[in-house]
Design a protein around this motif. Sequence first.
Motif, short mmCIF file in Angstrom:
data_model
loop_
_atom_site.label_atom_id
_atom_site.label_comp_id
_atom_site.label_asym_id
_atom_site.label_seq_id
_atom_site.Cartn_x
_atom_site.Cartn_y
_atom_site.Cartn_z
N THR A 108 -4.27 23.81 -59.19
CA THR A 108 -3.45 23.25 -58.90
C THR A 108 -2.76 22.26 -58.52
OG1 THR A 108 -3.24 25.54 -59.29
CG2 THR A 108 -1.25 24.54 -58.79
N LEU A 109 -3.73 21.28 -57.58
CA LEU A 109 -2.99 20.42 -57.20
C LEU A 109 -3.00 19.51 -57.37
CD1 LEU A 109 -1.86 19.35 -54.68
CD2 LEU A 109 -4.36 18.88 -52.85
N ASN A 110 -4.23 19.43 -58.31
CA ASN A 110 -4.93 18.26 -59.34
C ASN A 110 -3.65 18.13 -59.79
OD1 ASN A 110 -7.01 17.79 -57.35
ND2 ASN A 110 -8.58 19.19 -59.13
N ILE A 111 -3.21 19.37 -60.28
CA ILE A 111 -2.22 19.54 -61.59
C ILE A 111 -1.24 18.79 -61.11
CG2 ILE A 111 -0.66 20.47 -63.31
CD1 ILE A 111 -3.23 20.39 -64.68
N LEU A 112 -0.31 19.44 -60.19
CA LEU A 112 0.80 18.80 -59.78
C LEU A 112 0.79 17.49 -59.36
CD1 LEU A 112 1.70 22.21 -57.38
CD2 LEU A 112 2.33 22.30 -59.48
N VAL A 131 -0.46 39.19 -57.03
CA VAL A 131 0.62 38.13 -55.66
C VAL A 131 1.30 39.26 -54.70
CG1 VAL A 131 -0.44 36.21 -56.54
CG2 VAL A 131 2.38 37.70 -56.94
N TYR A 132 0.96 40.45 -55.90
CA TYR A 132 2.39 41.25 -54.89
C TYR A 132 1.54 42.49 -54.17
CZ TYR A 132 6.33 39.69 -58.25
OH TYR A 132 7.21 38.39 -58.95
N ASP A 160 0.76 29.11 -56.28
CA ASP A 160 1.82 29.32 -56.62
C ASP A 160 3.13 28.44 -55.86
OD1 ASP A 160 0.93 30.85 -58.09
OD2 ASP A 160 1.91 32.65 -57.39
N GLN A 161 2.69 28.73 -53.92
CA GLN A 161 3.75 28.26 -53.24
C GLN A 161 3.51 26.81 -52.79
OE1 GLN A 161 5.68 29.78 -50.96
NE2 GLN A 161 5.28 31.47 -52.54
N MET A 162 1.85 26.47 -53.21
CA MET A 162 1.72 24.88 -54.06
C MET A 162 2.81 24.21 -54.84
SD MET A 162 0.51 22.35 -52.04
CE MET A 162 -1.01 23.05 -51.81
N ALA A 163 2.70 25.08 -56.21
CA ALA A 163 3.40 24.88 -56.96
C ALA A 163 5.17 25.17 -56.75
CB ALA A 163 3.46 25.96 -58.77
N ILE A 164 5.74 25.54 -55.75
CA ILE A 164 7.01 25.78 -55.66
C ILE A 164 7.55 24.94 -53.98
CG2 ILE A 164 8.13 27.06 -54.13
CD1 ILE A 164 7.42 29.77 -55.03
N VAL A 174 8.68 22.45 -62.00
CA VAL A 174 7.31 23.09 -61.73
C VAL A 174 8.29 24.63 -62.67
CG1 VAL A 174 6.08 24.47 -60.79
CG2 VAL A 174 6.44 22.06 -61.08
N SER A 175 7.58 25.78 -63.41
CA SER A 175 7.60 26.68 -63.74
C SER A 175 6.81 27.42 -63.48
CB SER A 175 8.56 27.23 -65.32
OG SER A 175 9.85 26.14 -65.75
N ILE A 176 7.13 28.77 -62.73
CA ILE A 176 6.10 29.60 -62.88
C ILE A 176 6.11 31.06 -63.77
CG2 ILE A 176 4.69 31.28 -61.10
CD1 ILE A 176 5.44 28.87 -58.67
N ILE A 177 5.36 31.66 -64.45
CA ILE A 177 5.46 32.57 -64.97
C ILE A 177 4.25 33.44 -64.28
CG2 ILE A 177 3.46 31.38 -66.91
CD1 ILE A 177 4.26 33.07 -68.72
N ARG A 178 4.88 34.68 -64.07
CA ARG A 178 3.90 35.62 -63.34
C ARG A 178 3.73 37.00 -64.71
NH1 ARG A 178 6.09 36.25 -57.60
NH2 ARG A 178 4.49 34.24 -57.11
N PRO A 179 2.61 36.77 -65.55
CA PRO A 179 2.59 38.03 -66.04
C PRO A 179 1.32 39.28 -65.10
CG PRO A 179 1.22 35.59 -67.10
CD PRO A 179 1.27 35.96 -65.41
#
Length: 336
Positions: A108-112, A131-132, A160-164, A174-179
């Motif tokens: 995920t860091l690579n993407i960001l 994650v919940y 998730d926290q890296m994205a935020i 960035v948007s985070i989808i949580r299916p």
Amino acid sequence: MNLKGKKILVTGADGFIGSHLTEELVRQGHEVRAFVNYNSFNSWGWLDHAAFEIKNQVEIFSGDIRDPHGVKKAMQGCDVILHLAALIAIPFSYHSPDTYVDTNIKGTLNILQAARELETEKVIHTSTSEVYGTAKYVPITEDHPLQGQSPYSASKIGADQMAISFYNSFNLPVSIIRPFNTYGPRQSARAVIPTIITQIASGQRQIKLGSVHPTRDFNYVLDTVRGFISVAQSDQSIGEVINIGSNYEISIGETAQIISELMGADLEIITEDQRLRPEKSEVERLWADNSKAQKLLGWYPLYGERDGFKRGLQETIDWFTTPSNLQQYKSGMYNI
């Protein structure tokens, strides 16, 4: 955001949800580059089974999400990134947690990092209801505390926290989808619904499962795909975490009973020790509050409530019981 004219990269496009998402984007007329995991067999995963007219319109990029140079190359020229590539099997995360950190967090860091450098217009990062942890209250809103009850869920919390952090630190869009628990055709037999269906379809009547009392919020894959596309299209989703779930809670045991009824089979459930999570690691209850998705995206489940769940299960059963599909699964063994 109007996706028309945008080039879209889907990471994890060879997987269960990623292949369905890639196909739907192509059907809608979008230009898609599919990031698939490099392997010596030149396999594109589930995209190998896509219709010719779909495969003919997809640009395939074979690489490894853990490689920052390859990731950046894959992202060049793309306007929107739908990042699904991840290791998701919870039992294997007990066995090899290092690989989850490398793939889920570092990937995920690579993407960001690449999105920041390339000034990508939008990144949609895929989270998970795991994650919940076990629900402290229901239905679960996006403000629910995060609990790492497995190395897998901990790695997804980190991602998730890296994205935020990239949204907060660099204003990266960035948007985070949580299916919640997605199910449907092509899902791995590591998941409970395919486990039940493939065992019954193979003639077994003593079905081996883990714990049957935990509850889940199952989301049919076509609803999940609609959720991804809705998040990508919504400018209001930037900087937000959004649940995609059916807002319907059901136990594993009751799910097995519904499947047995739909398949016309009497079954006995056998609890197998190797399928049980460690006691403190089991997520006992998941139930999505999807009001934020409805408000921001106009998204709602088409396969919601009990009737919708049964329709989704029937479509899933129909796919798995097709002989050419069933033979791709090893129903007689436990897959971690």
